[in-house]
Design an enzyme around this catalytic site. Structure first.
Site, mmCIF file in Angstrom:
data_model
loop_
_atom_site.group_PDB
_atom_site.id
_atom_site.type_symbol
_atom_site.label_atom_id
_atom_site.label_comp_id
_atom_site.label_asym_id
_atom_site.label_seq_id
_atom_site.Cartn_x
_atom_site.Cartn_y
_atom_site.Cartn_z
ATOM 1 N N LYS A 194 6.366 -3.741 -4.796
ATOM 2 C CA LYS A 194 7.799 -3.454 -4.865
ATOM 3 C C LYS A 194 8.481 -3.728 -3.534
ATOM 4 C CE LYS A 194 11.611 -2.029 -6.668
ATOM 5 N NZ LYS A 194 12.304 -3.029 -7.505
ATOM 6 N N GLU A 239 17.467 -16.304 -11.090
ATOM 7 C CA GLU A 239 17.031 -14.918 -11.241
ATOM 8 C C GLU A 239 16.368 -14.705 -12.615
ATOM 9 O OE1 GLU A 239 16.477 -12.495 -9.472
ATOM 10 O OE2 GLU A 239 16.604 -10.713 -10.704
ATOM 11 N N ASN A 249 -1.420 1.396 6.059
ATOM 12 C CA ASN A 249 -0.617 0.316 5.455
ATOM 13 C C ASN A 249 -0.313 -0.673 6.568
ATOM 14 O OD1 ASN A 249 -0.515 1.980 3.289
ATOM 15 N ND2 ASN A 249 1.680 2.374 3.381
ATOM 16 N N GLY A 250 -0.335 -1.957 6.256
ATOM 17 C CA GLY A 250 0.048 -2.936 7.275
ATOM 18 C C GLY A 250 -1.112 -3.827 7.667
ATOM 19 N N TRP A 274 -3.055 -2.536 -1.352
ATOM 20 C CA TRP A 274 -2.670 -3.887 -1.767
ATOM 21 C C TRP A 274 -3.343 -4.817 -0.763
ATOM 22 C CZ3 TRP A 274 0.165 -8.158 0.024
ATOM 23 C CH2 TRP A 274 0.671 -9.011 -0.960
ATOM 24 N N HIS A 295 18.233 -35.037 -13.098
ATOM 25 C CA HIS A 295 17.536 -35.578 -11.929
ATOM 26 C C HIS A 295 16.068 -35.178 -11.900
ATOM 27 C CE1 HIS A 295 21.354 -36.966 -10.351
ATOM 28 N NE2 HIS A 295 21.853 -35.807 -10.746
ATOM 29 N N LYS A 333 12.548 -13.410 -13.185
ATOM 30 C CA LYS A 333 12.211 -12.229 -13.996
ATOM 31 C C LYS A 333 11.098 -12.578 -14.980
ATOM 32 C CE LYS A 333 13.488 -9.724 -12.159
ATOM 33 N NZ LYS A 333 14.303 -9.752 -10.989
ATOM 34 N N CYS A 361 0.821 -1.215 0.000
ATOM 35 C CA CYS A 361 0.000 0.000 0.000
ATOM 36 C C CYS A 361 0.854 1.264 0.000
ATOM 37 C CB CYS A 361 -0.861 0.035 1.255
ATOM 38 S SG CYS A 361 -1.796 -1.446 1.554
ATOM 39 N N GLU A 382 7.619 -13.219 -13.124
ATOM 40 C CA GLU A 382 6.912 -12.122 -12.464
ATOM 41 C C GLU A 382 6.343 -11.095 -13.425
ATOM 42 O OE1 GLU A 382 9.209 -9.875 -9.583
ATOM 43 O OE2 GLU A 382 11.000 -9.999 -10.805
ATOM 44 N N ARG A 413 4.714 0.561 -6.113
ATOM 45 C CA ARG A 413 4.724 -0.294 -4.936
ATOM 46 C C ARG A 413 3.795 -1.504 -5.103
ATOM 47 N NH1 ARG A 413 6.659 2.349 -0.354
ATOM 48 N NH2 ARG A 413 5.304 1.208 1.046
#
Ligand code: M6R
Length: 615
Positions: free
Chosen positions: A610, A488, A101-102, A75, A511, A492, A2, A495, A27
């Site tokens: 973010k 990584e 927020n939270g 969010w 394997h 990328k 948020c 996401e 964010r």
């Protein structure tokens, strides 16, 4: 996560808040809202969707005049993303308004208590509970808003950054923080409130960052008073001058922040080693390391804690520290570390890596490590962030603001800082020869130019992206220093394009993952000349005989992989330990182009934030 924006002063609050919310879009959020006091009444408009949807709605719903207001991008944590659950939330009387927020963890019991006293709730949020708790305290205890907020917060378990005001006293905003960032921009007779400084950068460079467990009462004419939430003691408000400028947080001609940030890497890496890597003198100077050299040198081991991309940088660092400084390293997901009673003590050094410096799990892991007596060193990008403040010492990456949700320059600059630390320790321990050390300094200094060269493959990579954009799955393989780069690369792609992707150490392919390979499976193989090259070439042959599509990331001039692969992307040659700084570049560009070709929202991918300030 948020985003919070607020304004009190002499200007129109509406445009400042709306533009501020746009600056915080990076964010990650699913709904947005605004509350403005227009001189007579409180006007609230909120909606599921983007800030642009809010603007459309506000156009019809509210007057845009007024000098005090708060806005929010949400969010979702409690309650689905919809109009009702969006912030701001009003108290039952309609006098008090809040953005938050939270997470309030004990909201359910507080809610039941309030219901038993006649309160009603429109939304499913913990935030609406909090604003009614504040109202209840205000009425029951007959106190002013600031005191009511303080008393209420002392009943709350959880994390928050809040901004509250009372329409019957529209000359003050009360803010508070615990576990979620909050900054106040201080102007001439005006104050800006925001989750970070980006919404008010064009108005003022003077900022106060609230610490955890602090609240502030911001009065239009009387200024700001910071207090401790627990005991009401006054805290001096420390105003710092921001070094950031507006240009750094704008797209600068690029279509997306992610692309801009990919292209900023040569400069970002240079900024990271500037003043630290002194090649002519053959030294590395890092105050945070120098001052704590004994701790590092006497460490039984280094434990790296981080999340996501920062965790991948930590994995690269594991190879670098062990190779150069011969110090055993363990790399832990902060979210696992914090809950598993880890065996650590005074002789352990913990390195916490975080771009934002606000990741809740990493912060909690740091607190746990400190409570067990470990020395904690932070590697952060955001100056003055919670993690930067919570750690005993640290080194900033100096990458500049990273706005795109997908980390790019944060990753390469984190690796750069960690390489500098490893080299400094290696020199102090004598695990690297003087010529080896000099060679590393020289090569590291050449990396920005080589990144520029790697970026020249952009058009070629776009063409490859076009071929594979409709793939359902993708495999990324690498070995040694480049195994974390494979992880990584896969992250990328996942996401921002929502294509399923997995990273593996190349030798693990046999394997399990090999079963997935057929003519529809693109496999990106990092096969640079140094480091198990022949073995990786054998893996490529195995893929080829199963008809997998091979995209090889190879050292410039390579001929062997060229023969076998469907496509190759060249990167300049460098030392094996520094190769992740180059091999990661084409993987960033590949995901970027695939996501753009698929018309995805590259900078704000769905469901992602973010900085993840909740568990
Ligand atoms: O700010 P941090 O480095 O602590 O963030 C950690 C992760 O949330 C972050 O790296 C995330 O994985 C990125 N979106 C990946 O691109």
């Amino acid at each position: 996560m948020c985003g919070i924006v607020g304004y009190i002063g002499t200007r129109e609050a509406y445009p400042i808040i709306i533009e501020g919310l746009k600056r915080l879009e990076y964010r990650g959020y699913d709904s947005a809202g605004i509350a403005i006091f227009d001189g007579t009444d409180l006007k609230v408009s909120k909606t599921k969707g983007k800030v642009s949807d809010l603007e459309e709605r506000a156009e019809k719903e509210i007057t845009k005049h007024g000098n005090i207001g708060i806005g929010h991008t949400r969010w979702a944590t409690h309650g689905v993303p919809n109009d009702v659950n969006s912030h701001p939330h009003l108290s039952n009387s309609g006098d008090l308004v809040i953005i938050h927020n939270g997470i309030i963890e004990n909201y359910e019991s507080l809610k039941q208590e309030l219901i038993s006293r006649g309160y009603t709730f429109k939304s499913d949020t913990d935030t609406e509970v909090l604003i009614n708790l504040i109202e209840d305290v205000k009425i029951q205890e007959n106190v002013k808003l600031g005191q009511a907020v303080q008393i209420a917060l002392n009943q709350v378990i959880g994390a928050y950054a809040i901004a509250v005001f009372d329409k019957t006293k529209p000359e003050e905003i009360v803010i508070a923080r615990l576990g979620s960032p909050l900054a106040v921009g201080v102007g001439e007779n005006e104050f800006f409130i925001a989750s970070d400084a980006s919404p008010f950068l064009e108005y003022t460079k003077n900022a106060i960052y609230l610490e955890d467990e602090e609240m502030a009462i911001i009065r239009f004419h009387k200024g700001i008073k910071v207090r401790k939430i627990k005991d009401d003691s006054i805290v001096p408000a420390y105003v710092q001058e921001l070094q950031m400028n507006l240009e750094q947080i704008e797209k600068g001609g690029y279509d997306h922040f992610m692309l801009k940030e990919i292209h900023e890497q040569p400069k970002a890496i240079t900024d990271t080693y500037r003043g630290r890597l002194l090649r002519n003198e053959a030294i590395i100077k890092m105050a945070g390391v120098e001052d704590n050299m004994k701790k590092f040198l006497n460490a039984n081991r280094i434990i790296i804690v981080a999340c996501g991309t920062s965790w991948h940088a930590g994995l690269v660092a594991e190879y670098i520290f062990e190779e150069l400084a011969r110090i055993p390293v363990e790399v832990e997901y902060a979210s696992e570390f914090r809950y598993r009673n880890p065996i650590i003590g005074e002789n352990d050094v913990v390195i916490a890596i975080s771009q934002s410096g606000e990741t809740a799990d990493t912060l909690a892991a740091i607190k746990l490590a400190k409570s067990k007596g470990a020395f904690v060193f932070g590697v952060c990008n955001v100056v003055g962030s919670s993690i930067a403040r919570e750690t005993h010492a640290g080194a900033y990456t100096h990458a500049g603001p990273e706005i795109g949700v997908a980390s790019t320059k944060a990753f390469t600059t984190q690796i750069t800082v960690l390489t500098l630390i490893a080299l400094r320790l290696a020199r102090a321990k004598g695990t690297i020869s003087s010529s080896g050390f000099r060679q590393h300094l020289l090569e590291l200094e050449l990396i920005p130019k080589k990144v520029e060269e790697a970026l020249e493959s952009d058009a070629h990579i776009k063409m490859i992206a076009d071929v594979y954009k409709n793939s359902r799955n993708c495999l990324y393989l690498g070995r040694g220093f480049n195994f974390p780069v494979a992880l990584e690369g896969a992250l990328k792609l996942k996401e921002i394009s929502y294509i399923h992707a997995e990273g593996y150490p190349a030798a693990e392919m046999k394997h399990g993952p090999i079963a997935l390979i057929d003519e529809n499976m693109p496999i990106i193989v990092i096969a640079t000349k140094k480091g198990h090259y022949e073995k990786v070439v054998s893996n490529i042959q195995e893929i080829k005989s199963r008809k997998g599509k091979i995209i090889g990331i190879v050292t410039k001039g390579d001929t062997q992989v060229r023969e076998l692969a469907d496509h190759i992307i060249e990167v300049p040659d460098t030392l094996e330990s520094l190769s992740p700084l180059l091999t990661t570049i084409p993987l960033q560009l590949l995901s970027y182009h695939i996501a753009v070709l698929l018309d995805k929202n590259v900078d704000q991918p769905r469901n992602l934030a973010k900085s993840v300030t909740v568990e």
